[in-house]
Design an enzyme around this catalytic site. Structure first.
Site, PDB file in Angstrom:
ATOM      1  N   HIS A  15      -9.846  -8.243  -7.587  1.00  0.00           N
ATOM      2  CA  HIS A  15      -9.706  -7.741  -6.301  1.00  0.00           C
ATOM      3  C   HIS A  15     -10.751  -8.696  -5.499  1.00  0.00           C
ATOM      4  O   HIS A  15     -11.890  -8.873  -5.504  1.00  0.00           O
ATOM      5  CB  HIS A  15     -10.450  -6.196  -6.077  1.00  0.00           C
ATOM      6  CG  HIS A  15     -10.387  -5.893  -4.747  1.00  0.00           C
ATOM      7  ND1 HIS A  15     -11.460  -5.962  -4.077  1.00  0.00           N
ATOM      8  CD2 HIS A  15      -9.393  -5.091  -4.141  1.00  0.00           C
ATOM      9  CE1 HIS A  15     -11.204  -5.404  -2.739  1.00  0.00           C
ATOM     10  NE2 HIS A  15     -10.149  -4.952  -2.701  1.00  0.00           N
ATOM     11  N   GLU A  47     -12.146  -1.690  -8.096  1.00  0.00           N
ATOM     12  CA  GLU A  47     -12.723  -2.692  -7.260  1.00  0.00           C
ATOM     13  C   GLU A  47     -13.923  -2.221  -6.794  1.00  0.00           C
ATOM     14  O   GLU A  47     -14.678  -3.240  -6.187  1.00  0.00           O
ATOM     15  CB  GLU A  47     -11.456  -2.976  -6.267  1.00  0.00           C
ATOM     16  CG  GLU A  47     -11.351  -1.678  -5.153  1.00  0.00           C
ATOM     17  CD  GLU A  47     -10.194  -1.803  -4.338  1.00  0.00           C
ATOM     18  OE1 GLU A  47      -9.165  -2.037  -4.724  1.00  0.00           O
ATOM     19  OE2 GLU A  47     -10.199  -1.657  -3.269  1.00  0.00           O
ATOM     20  N   LYS A  58       0.930  -1.190   0.072  1.00  0.00           N
ATOM     21  CA  LYS A  58       0.096   0.091   0.130  1.00  0.00           C
ATOM     22  C   LYS A  58       0.784   1.076  -0.133  1.00  0.00           C
ATOM     23  O   LYS A  58       1.860   1.262   0.414  1.00  0.00           O
ATOM     24  CB  LYS A  58      -0.858  -0.019   1.355  1.00  0.00           C
ATOM     25  CG  LYS A  58      -2.007  -1.029   1.264  1.00  0.00           C
ATOM     26  CD  LYS A  58      -2.877  -0.899  -0.006  1.00  0.00           C
ATOM     27  CE  LYS A  58      -4.076  -2.142   0.469  1.00  0.00           C
ATOM     28  NZ  LYS A  58      -5.019  -1.907  -0.687  1.00  0.00           N
TER      29      LYS A  58
HETATM   30 MG    MG Z   1      -6.902  -1.655  -4.354  1.00  0.00          MG
END
Ligand code: MG
Length: 372
Positions: free
Chosen positions: A290, A240, A158
């Site tokens: 996702h 997503e 992330k």
């Molecule tokens: Mg994502």
């Protein structure tokens, strides 16, 4: 064959050590499973995730009373109706009805969907990189080292939740650890504007192992995605949270992304999910699912990927990987299907070819409290 009864299994687990992304820290994990049984005794499981009190009330008071007595073969109409009430509940029901249909026909899910192109599907290890530890980067690197030792050869970390300088320091440390031997995706969870993304450009150019940058901008900024796609050296991915297959069309027709990332739980049913994959193939754009919430949902994503034609003629890597959540989450064990060397062997057998772990369902049953 008619729907006879439906059981619900709300699951809750409070995380001893919260983890998170640019959207904040996760304090708990939840899952909501349903089991539909027909008048002939055939069972099918479905799964969704949302605020448990909302889901539970919705199923008990509206969805279950509506479904009882309805014919299994009316799957599309039933899912369409439920979609108007709660799209994620519709996704769960679509999985359960699909499983019932396959079991009653003596087929696997992949048989129903036209058969497998491949016996194994690659997965990538997906991290929630931020933690409340004083040295979150050190914790992240330790977690990455562990999954690389377990055989994963693709990971996603992330960005977007810290300053660009701090996130870049983290990514450089990850790259130093990986030594270019593991593919790396970055996910910003729609945190940036174009100027912020451009600040990543020189770092992205230095390494050939970047798989994609995911959702650097808000997904509605299609023209800006097109602009970025022309400027950045890495592929762009996203989508997503999109619920309707049709909502992918502008992204695909404008060629705003290199990968779409549909989620079988977020779109309105497993059939719509497969339509979305077909859309991507028709536009020549790749699709990497996702699937953060839910082991059963992920299994359906794996089935769909196994049954999806290759995106190119370029050999073994011509099927896109499926997300595999490697953070602490006991619901990963609800199904025995687990990765080996960064791949999942698609289960054989009628229906899903696997069983839900009923002891885990019992152990993690939500107590009905409002958990905030
Ligand atoms: Mg994502």
């Amino acid at each position: 064959m008619l729907i006879h009864h439906i059981e619900t299994f709300p699951l809750f687990y409070r995380l001893p050590k919260p983890y998170g992304d640019a959207n904040g820290m996760k304090m708990y994990r939840t899952s909501y499973l349903i089991r539909i049984t027909t008048d002939a005794g055939v069972e099918g499981w479905g799964e969704c995730a949302d605020w448990l009190p909302t889901l539970h009330k919705g199923f008990r008071e509206r969805i279950i009373p509506y479904l009882i007595g309805k014919p299994i073969v009316d799957r599309s109409q039933l899912v369409l109706t439920l979609n108007k009430w709660h799209s994620r509940a519709a996704a769960a029901v679509s999985m359960a009805l699909t499983e019932i249909l396959t079991k009653s026909s003596g087929l696997s899910v992949c048989d129903l969907w036209g058969g497998k192109y491949r016996e194994k599907v690659p997965v990538y290890a997906s991290f929630q990189s931020y933690s409340e530890e004083p040295d979150w980067q050190k914790c992240s690197l330790g977690a990455i080292e562990k999954v690389v030792a377990e055989g994963f050869n693709k990971i996603k970390v992330k960005i977007g939740g810290k300053s660009i300088a701090e996130d870049q320091q983290h990514v450089l440390s990850v790259q130093a650890l990986l030594q270019g031997s593991i593919d790396l995706a970055l996910d910003a969870n729609q945190s940036y504007d174009i100027a912020a993304v451009i600040e990543w450009q020189s770092l992205l150019r230095k390494w050939p192992n970047f798989l994609w940058m995911e959702e650097p901008l808000q997904m509605k900024r299609i023209a800006e995605y097109v602009m970025l796609r022309n400027r950045l050296s890495v592929p762009l991915a996203g989508g997503e949270n999109i619920e309707m297959a049709a909502d992918f069309i502008p992204l695909l027709s404008e060629h705003a992304l290199d990968f779409i990332t549909p989620d079988p739980m977020h779109v309105t049913g497993i059939d719509v999910y497969r339509e979305t994959l077909r859309f991507a193939r028709n536009f020549g754009i790749r699709a990497t699912p996702h699937v953060y919430d839910g082991a059963l949902t992920r299994l359906y994503a794996l089935f769909a990927q196994a049954c999806l034609e290759p995106w190119s003629k370029m050999g073994a890597d011509s099927i896109e990987p499926v997300e595999w959540d490697v953070m602490e989450n006991p619901f990963t064990q609800l199904i025995s299907v687990q990765p080996s060397n960064g791949e999942i062997a698609i289960p054989r057998g009628i229906g899903t070819g696997t069983e839900i772990n009923l002891e885990l369902l019992e152990f993690y049953q939500w107590d009905g409290s409002s958990y905030v």
